[in-house]
Design an enzyme around this catalytic site. Structure first.
Site, PDB file in Angstrom:
ATOM      1  N   LYS A 189      26.254 -50.479  23.605  1.00  0.00           N
ATOM      2  CA  LYS A 189      26.292 -51.558  24.604  1.00  0.00           C
ATOM      3  C   LYS A 189      25.975 -52.904  23.971  1.00  0.00           C
ATOM      4  CE  LYS A 189      26.410 -47.875  26.997  1.00  0.00           C
ATOM      5  NZ  LYS A 189      26.720 -47.205  28.204  1.00  0.00           N
ATOM      6  N   ASP A 245      14.420 -43.201  24.502  1.00  0.00           N
ATOM      7  CA  ASP A 245      15.862 -43.459  24.456  1.00  0.00           C
ATOM      8  C   ASP A 245      16.084 -44.952  24.686  1.00  0.00           C
ATOM      9  OD1 ASP A 245      18.588 -43.418  24.549  1.00  0.00           O
ATOM     10  OD2 ASP A 245      18.761 -42.240  26.397  1.00  0.00           O
ATOM     11  N   TRP A 281      19.496 -40.127  33.147  1.00  0.00           N
ATOM     12  CA  TRP A 281      20.927 -40.144  32.833  1.00  0.00           C
ATOM     13  C   TRP A 281      21.417 -38.693  32.767  1.00  0.00           C
ATOM     14  CZ3 TRP A 281      23.139 -40.198  27.359  1.00  0.00           C
ATOM     15  CH2 TRP A 281      24.513 -40.467  27.376  1.00  0.00           C
TER      16      TRP A 281
END
Ligand code: PLP
Length: 398
Positions: free
Chosen positions: A246, A211, A130
């Protein structure tokens, strides 16, 4: 003082979003931004969140400061969500955490914390990773190196090359792993591959930094945490950045958790004092509202069941879009084998087309994605799927 500052280019994803918004084509499709969207293209507030907010509004009695770690209730509930209740690290009283402003806040706090433990320590990140990992970790002082992860030519993992590179990593170095739903490529590690990496971490002594931004978006809340939990059983020390953006749909509320696992309770207490000091010197303490919502949901059986059902619905929609996409691309006659999309997990996959083809999709068809051809799967729907696939097929042929 500020006159000499030059302007920086806009963030590519935010720039793309602005161009998309200005586009008047009624068939336009946004596959750039990484937020979940429902069939109607909305990012709804979950019902469980609405209900938790209603209850909080009624019961809240003060807005007084909470402190750098956030509430104990939030931290306990999130530690159990991530590690699973009864995990040996929890039973051994070796886990400490802090509520943070989103997963980004967690990544940054943990990076500064690691940099205190060892200044300019090296952190190995996947290629690709990312984009925001680089500034979040690097600006805290860590040195970034990368390990091979995804082969764009074959749309699959480069696991052997990953292992070969990580063989050189030892004590005092960190390795960043995506717990599940890899962003940007969607290709996750299998259970056997996690086992290999856990043994390497144990033997070589490097510190895993995991993560977890999409727990529940891949297979299930527990299955998505499999590798993380295995790693946490295998090594004495580990860092975890969790995001509630999310899976709780709380994006703008900014809620996440920075968690560290230590060798023993005594080093955990010392480590936590450093972690909270990092927080104090940054934003002092996290915003309360999002954390209070998460705590309310995770600690109430009814709210939790509703939330899990809504999470399942989001996951199933993404997974059915993945299989629908493969089928529709085939039906549209798109050149190539897209079956990998069905095997991958979470919000993203690389379509595997060239930057020129990405540009053509944008200019001629008003279909927006970043240059790497990463698509946010939830931007598709039954309504736009055929148009999307026909457009891709045309661009691939031209
Ligand atoms: C891989 C990854 N990590 C962390 C985050 C952090 O997100 P947030 O700060 O919005 O919780 C994201 C968000 O897109 C992500 O994709």
């Amino acid at each position: 003082m500020f006159d000499h500052l030059s302007s920086l280019p806009a963030d590519p994803i935010l720039g793309l979003l602005a161009t998309y918004r200005a586009d008047e084509n009624p068939r336009k499709i946004d596959l750039g931004v990484g937020v979940y969207k429902d069939e109607a293209g909305h990012t709804p507030v979950l019902q469980a969140v609405k209900e938790a907010e209603t209850r909080l509004l009624r019961s809240e009695e003060t807005k007084a400061y909470v402190g750098p770690a956030g509430t104990a209730g939030f931290n306990t509930a999130m530690q159990e969500l991530v590690l699973g209740a009864g995990h040996p690290a929890l039973v051994g009283n070796r886990v400490r955490s802090a509520q943070t402003p989103g997963g980004c806040g967690a990544l940054r706090v943990l990076a500064e914390f690691a940099n205190r433990a060892k200044e300019h320590a090296t952190i190995w990140v996947s290629d690709p990773t990312w984009a925001n990992h680089v500034p979040l970790l690097g600006n805290a002082g860590l040195q970034i190196k990368s390990y091979p992860y995804y082969d764009r030519a074959t749309s699959s993992l480069k696991f052997d090359a990953m292992v070969e590179t990580l063989k050189q990593v030892g004590e005092g170095e960190l390795v960043l792993f995506h717990a599940c739903c890899h962003n940007p490529c969607g290709a996750d590690l299998s259970r056997e591959q996690w086992q290999v990496l856990a043994e390497m971490a144990q033997k070589q002594g490097f510190t895993p930094f995991i993560d977890m931004a999409y727990q529940g978006f891949g297979d299930s809340l527990d299955a998505d945490a499999y590798g993380l939990r295995l790693m946490a059983e295998s090594v004495p020390e580990m860092l975890v950045a969790a995001s509630c953006s999310k899976n709780f749909g709380l994006y703008r509320e900014r809620v996440g958790m920075a968690m560290a696992i230590y060798r023993d309770a005594d080093s955990a207490d010392r480590g936590q004092s450093q972690m909270l000091n990092v927080v104090r010197g940054n934003y002092s303490m996290p915003p309360n509202h999002g954390g209070a919502i998460v705590e309310a949901i995770l600690t109430d059986a009814g709210l939790r069941a509703n939330w899990e059902a809504e999470l399942t619905e989001m996951r199933e929609r993404i997974n059915s879009l993945r299989s629908g996409l493969v089928e529709s691309l085939e039906k549209a006659g798109a050149v190539g084998d897209f079956h990998f999309i069905q095997q991958q997990k979470g919000m993203f996959s690389f379509l595997g087309i060239t930057p020129e083809q990405v540009q053509k999709l944008q200019q001629d068809y008003s279909i927006y994605m970043v240059d790497s051809s990463r698509i946010s799967i939830a931007g598709l729907s039954r309504n736009n799927m055929d148009y999307f696939c026909a457009s891709v097929a045309e661009v691939l042929e031209s």
